[in-house]
Design a protein around this motif. Structure first.
Motif, PDB file in Angstrom:
ATOM      1  N   GLY A  17       0.818  -1.214   0.000  1.00  0.00           N
ATOM      2  CA  GLY A  17       0.000   0.000   0.000  1.00  0.00           C
ATOM      3  C   GLY A  17       0.852   1.265   0.000  1.00  0.00           C
ATOM      4  N   HIS A  18       2.005   1.215   0.642  1.00  0.00           N
ATOM      5  CA  HIS A  18       2.918   2.356   0.665  1.00  0.00           C
ATOM      6  C   HIS A  18       3.397   2.682  -0.739  1.00  0.00           C
ATOM      7  CE1 HIS A  18       6.889   4.309   1.233  1.00  0.00           C
ATOM      8  NE2 HIS A  18       6.252   4.939   2.193  1.00  0.00           N
ATOM      9  N   LEU A  19       3.782   1.655  -1.484  1.00  0.00           N
ATOM     10  CA  LEU A  19       4.243   1.847  -2.861  1.00  0.00           C
ATOM     11  C   LEU A  19       3.118   2.391  -3.735  1.00  0.00           C
ATOM     12  CD1 LEU A  19       6.500   1.558  -4.941  1.00  0.00           C
ATOM     13  CD2 LEU A  19       5.726  -0.785  -5.330  1.00  0.00           C
ATOM     14  N   LEU A  20       1.906   1.883  -3.560  1.00  0.00           N
ATOM     15  CA  LEU A  20       0.762   2.388  -4.341  1.00  0.00           C
ATOM     16  C   LEU A  20       0.478   3.850  -4.014  1.00  0.00           C
ATOM     17  CD1 LEU A  20      -1.666  -0.648  -4.174  1.00  0.00           C
ATOM     18  CD2 LEU A  20      -0.454   0.226  -6.181  1.00  0.00           C
ATOM     19  N   LEU A  21       0.554   4.192  -2.735  1.00  0.00           N
ATOM     20  CA  LEU A  21       0.327   5.579  -2.330  1.00  0.00           C
ATOM     21  C   LEU A  21       1.387   6.501  -2.922  1.00  0.00           C
ATOM     22  CD1 LEU A  21      -1.419   7.476  -0.618  1.00  0.00           C
ATOM     23  CD2 LEU A  21       0.153   7.063   1.259  1.00  0.00           C
ATOM     24  N   LEU A  22       2.656   6.082  -2.888  1.00  0.00           N
ATOM     25  CA  LEU A  22       3.718   6.888  -3.479  1.00  0.00           C
ATOM     26  C   LEU A  22       3.528   7.052  -4.979  1.00  0.00           C
ATOM     27  CD1 LEU A  22       7.045   5.844  -1.734  1.00  0.00           C
ATOM     28  CD2 LEU A  22       5.967   8.069  -1.753  1.00  0.00           C
ATOM     29  N   ALA A  23       3.166   5.969  -5.663  1.00  0.00           N
ATOM     30  CA  ALA A  23       2.944   6.039  -7.114  1.00  0.00           C
ATOM     31  C   ALA A  23       1.814   7.018  -7.432  1.00  0.00           C
ATOM     32  CB  ALA A  23       2.634   4.651  -7.670  1.00  0.00           C
ATOM     33  N   GLY A  24       0.734   6.962  -6.650  1.00  0.00           N
ATOM     34  CA  GLY A  24      -0.372   7.901  -6.855  1.00  0.00           C
ATOM     35  C   GLY A  24       0.041   9.336  -6.590  1.00  0.00           C
ATOM     36  N   THR A  25       0.826   9.546  -5.541  1.00  0.00           N
ATOM     37  CA  THR A  25       1.288  10.886  -5.209  1.00  0.00           C
ATOM     38  C   THR A  25       2.172  11.455  -6.308  1.00  0.00           C
ATOM     39  OG1 THR A  25       1.207  10.341  -2.871  1.00  0.00           O
ATOM     40  CG2 THR A  25       2.535  12.226  -3.474  1.00  0.00           C
ATOM     41  N   PHE A  26       3.103  10.647  -6.808  1.00  0.00           N
ATOM     42  CA  PHE A  26       3.969  11.113  -7.884  1.00  0.00           C
ATOM     43  C   PHE A  26       3.188  11.354  -9.172  1.00  0.00           C
ATOM     44  CE2 PHE A  26       7.601   9.160  -5.430  1.00  0.00           C
ATOM     45  CZ  PHE A  26       8.185  10.382  -5.141  1.00  0.00           C
ATOM     46  N   THR A  27       2.149  10.568  -9.415  1.00  0.00           N
ATOM     47  CA  THR A  27       1.313  10.771 -10.595  1.00  0.00           C
ATOM     48  C   THR A  27       0.601  12.120 -10.519  1.00  0.00           C
ATOM     49  OG1 THR A  27       0.998   8.392 -10.813  1.00  0.00           O
ATOM     50  CG2 THR A  27      -0.586   9.806 -11.949  1.00  0.00           C
ATOM     51  N   VAL A  28      -0.004  12.399  -9.379  1.00  0.00           N
ATOM     52  CA  VAL A  28      -0.704  13.684  -9.211  1.00  0.00           C
ATOM     53  C   VAL A  28       0.280  14.842  -9.287  1.00  0.00           C
ATOM     54  CG1 VAL A  28      -2.017  15.093  -7.575  1.00  0.00           C
ATOM     55  CG2 VAL A  28      -2.636  12.711  -7.941  1.00  0.00           C
ATOM     56  N   THR A  29       1.441  14.698  -8.660  1.00  0.00           N
ATOM     57  CA  THR A  29       2.457  15.749  -8.689  1.00  0.00           C
ATOM     58  C   THR A  29       2.937  16.003 -10.115  1.00  0.00           C
ATOM     59  OG1 THR A  29       3.162  15.131  -6.468  1.00  0.00           O
ATOM     60  CG2 THR A  29       4.695  16.456  -7.756  1.00  0.00           C
ATOM     61  N   GLY A  30       3.158  14.947 -10.867  1.00  0.00           N
ATOM     62  CA  GLY A  30       3.571  15.105 -12.271  1.00  0.00           C
ATOM     63  C   GLY A  30       2.508  15.797 -13.098  1.00  0.00           C
ATOM     64  N   TRP A  31       1.245  15.438 -12.868  1.00  0.00           N
ATOM     65  CA  TRP A  31       0.146  16.084 -13.606  1.00  0.00           C
ATOM     66  C   TRP A  31       0.095  17.579 -13.292  1.00  0.00           C
ATOM     67  CZ3 TRP A  31      -4.448  18.212 -11.565  1.00  0.00           C
ATOM     68  CH2 TRP A  31      -5.389  18.591 -12.515  1.00  0.00           C
ATOM     69  N   VAL A  32       0.237  17.923 -12.019  1.00  0.00           N
ATOM     70  CA  VAL A  32       0.228  19.337 -11.624  1.00  0.00           C
ATOM     71  C   VAL A  32       1.421  20.065 -12.248  1.00  0.00           C
ATOM     72  CG1 VAL A  32       0.503  20.908  -9.663  1.00  0.00           C
ATOM     73  CG2 VAL A  32      -1.088  19.004  -9.506  1.00  0.00           C
ATOM     74  N   ALA A  33       2.584  19.436 -12.237  1.00  0.00           N
ATOM     75  CA  ALA A  33       3.777  20.060 -12.824  1.00  0.00           C
ATOM     76  C   ALA A  33       3.581  20.310 -14.318  1.00  0.00           C
ATOM     77  CB  ALA A  33       5.003  19.182 -12.586  1.00  0.00           C
ATOM     78  N   LEU A  34       2.983  19.355 -15.020  1.00  0.00           N
ATOM     79  CA  LEU A  34       2.725  19.554 -16.449  1.00  0.00           C
ATOM     80  C   LEU A  34       1.720  20.680 -16.685  1.00  0.00           C
ATOM     81  CD1 LEU A  34       2.609  15.878 -17.755  1.00  0.00           C
ATOM     82  CD2 LEU A  34       4.352  17.620 -18.234  1.00  0.00           C
ATOM     83  N   ARG A  35       0.710  20.767 -15.839  1.00  0.00           N
ATOM     84  CA  ARG A  35      -0.281  21.849 -15.969  1.00  0.00           C
ATOM     85  C   ARG A  35       0.369  23.212 -15.701  1.00  0.00           C
ATOM     86  NH1 ARG A  35      -5.919  20.765 -16.856  1.00  0.00           N
ATOM     87  NH2 ARG A  35      -5.932  22.936 -16.304  1.00  0.00           N
ATOM     88  N   LEU A  36       1.241  23.269 -14.697  1.00  0.00           N
ATOM     89  CA  LEU A  36       1.891  24.531 -14.359  1.00  0.00           C
ATOM     90  C   LEU A  36       2.927  24.937 -15.402  1.00  0.00           C
ATOM     91  CD1 LEU A  36       2.399  24.271 -10.509  1.00  0.00           C
ATOM     92  CD2 LEU A  36       0.780  25.700 -11.740  1.00  0.00           C
ATOM     93  N   ALA A  37       3.538  23.958 -16.058  1.00  0.00           N
ATOM     94  CA  ALA A  37       4.558  24.274 -17.061  1.00  0.00           C
ATOM     95  C   ALA A  37       3.969  25.073 -18.210  1.00  0.00           C
ATOM     96  CB  ALA A  37       5.203  22.992 -17.577  1.00  0.00           C
ATOM     97  N   ALA A  38       2.679  24.892 -18.483  1.00  0.00           N
ATOM     98  CA  ALA A  38       2.037  25.622 -19.568  1.00  0.00           C
ATOM     99  C   ALA A  38       1.650  27.046 -19.177  1.00  0.00           C
ATOM    100  CB  ALA A  38       0.791  24.854 -20.028  1.00  0.00           C
ATOM    101  N   GLU A  39       1.721  27.350 -17.883  1.00  0.00           N
ATOM    102  CA  GLU A  39       1.362  28.686 -17.412  1.00  0.00           C
ATOM    103  C   GLU A  39       2.460  29.691 -17.743  1.00  0.00           C
ATOM    104  OE1 GLU A  39      -1.393  29.880 -15.746  1.00  0.00           O
ATOM    105  OE2 GLU A  39      -2.296  27.944 -16.185  1.00  0.00           O
ATOM    106  N   PRO A  40       2.081  30.913 -18.121  1.00  0.00           N
ATOM    107  CA  PRO A  40       3.103  31.926 -18.409  1.00  0.00           C
ATOM    108  C   PRO A  40       3.879  32.367 -17.173  1.00  0.00           C
ATOM    109  CG  PRO A  40       0.886  32.822 -18.723  1.00  0.00           C
ATOM    110  CD  PRO A  40       0.741  31.370 -18.413  1.00  0.00           C
ATOM    111  N   THR A  41       3.304  32.176 -15.994  1.00  0.00           N
ATOM    112  CA  THR A  41       3.980  32.588 -14.764  1.00  0.00           C
ATOM    113  C   THR A  41       4.654  31.406 -14.053  1.00  0.00           C
ATOM    114  OG1 THR A  41       1.945  32.312 -13.515  1.00  0.00           O
ATOM    115  CG2 THR A  41       2.393  34.519 -14.397  1.00  0.00           C
ATOM    116  N   ALA A  42       4.922  30.330 -14.785  1.00  0.00           N
ATOM    117  CA  ALA A  42       5.501  29.130 -14.171  1.00  0.00           C
ATOM    118  C   ALA A  42       6.857  29.428 -13.522  1.00  0.00           C
ATOM    119  CB  ALA A  42       5.640  28.020 -15.201  1.00  0.00           C
ATOM    120  N   GLY A  43       7.658  30.257 -14.145  1.00  0.00           N
ATOM    121  CA  GLY A  43       8.961  30.604 -13.581  1.00  0.00           C
ATOM    122  C   GLY A  43       8.842  31.308 -12.246  1.00  0.00           C
ATOM    123  N   ARG A  44       7.892  32.218 -12.167  1.00  0.00           N
ATOM    124  CA  ARG A  44       7.679  32.937 -10.911  1.00  0.00           C
ATOM    125  C   ARG A  44       7.160  32.013  -9.825  1.00  0.00           C
ATOM    126  NH1 ARG A  44       4.381  38.183 -12.414  1.00  0.00           N
ATOM    127  NH2 ARG A  44       4.394  38.405 -10.167  1.00  0.00           N
TER     128      ARG A  44
END
Length: 168
Positions: A17-44
């Motif tokens: 369950g720990h590994l599944l939780l980590l995989a889910g957390t990294f998946t959500v974090t990656g999705w958020v990072a990809l969404r933020l990368a498209a923002e014009p204020t991502a650098g800030r």
């Protein structure tokens, strides 16, 4: 099935369950990072995040680490007793919640940006400090009541010798 879980736990060091939780957390974090990368204020935003991490690690962590050490020393052996509730966490939890509330509402509490806040909301910032103090008092009062209840319950409970299971 139990043997496979035991071998996995021995190899990985934690349940599956720990590994599944980590995989889910990294998946959500990656999705958020990809969404933020498209923002014009991502650098800030990245700069703000890095600044917040540095401020936490080099300013806030030493402050609350020192405060915790002082609190432990002031409470002495009662900080974490062998039996009964530990008063240390009944001080830590409301202090943490109060500190987080302070950080979230810092501009309002310190009355920073009054004209902007007034223009955006039509209200002034006067109640912020009083409400934060009331919330802090309520958090500490609730924690003190819970501590008193736990101490009272611990005093009523008979102390069992170690190593002897209770009847249940």
């Amino acid at each position: 099935m139990g043997d496979l879980a035991a071998r996995f736990r021995a190899a990985y060091g934690a349940p599956a369950g720990h590994l599944l939780l980590l995989a889910g957390t990294f998946t959500v974090t990656g999705w958020v990072a990809l969404r933020l990368a498209a923002e014009p204020t991502a650098g800030r935003m990245l700069l703000w995040f890095a600044g917040a991490a540095i401020a936490h690690d080099f300013v806030l962590f030493p402050i609350y680490g020192l405060a915790d050490r002082v609190l432990r020393r002031a409470l002495g052996p009662r900080a974490v007793p062998a039996s009964g509730p530990a008063p240390l966490n009944h001080i830590r939890v409301p202090a943490l919640a109060s500190g987080l509330l302070f950080l979230v509402y810092l501009p309002g509490i310190l009355r920073l940006g009054r004209p902007t806040y007034l223009a955006a909301s039509g209200q002034n910032q006067r109640p912020f400090l009083g409400r934060w103090l009331l919330a802090t008092a309520a958090l500490f009062l609730a924690s003190a009541a819970l501590y008193a209840l736990r101490r009272r319950r611990a005093r009523r409970r008979p102390v069992r010798p170690p190593g002897r299971p209770g009847r249940g």
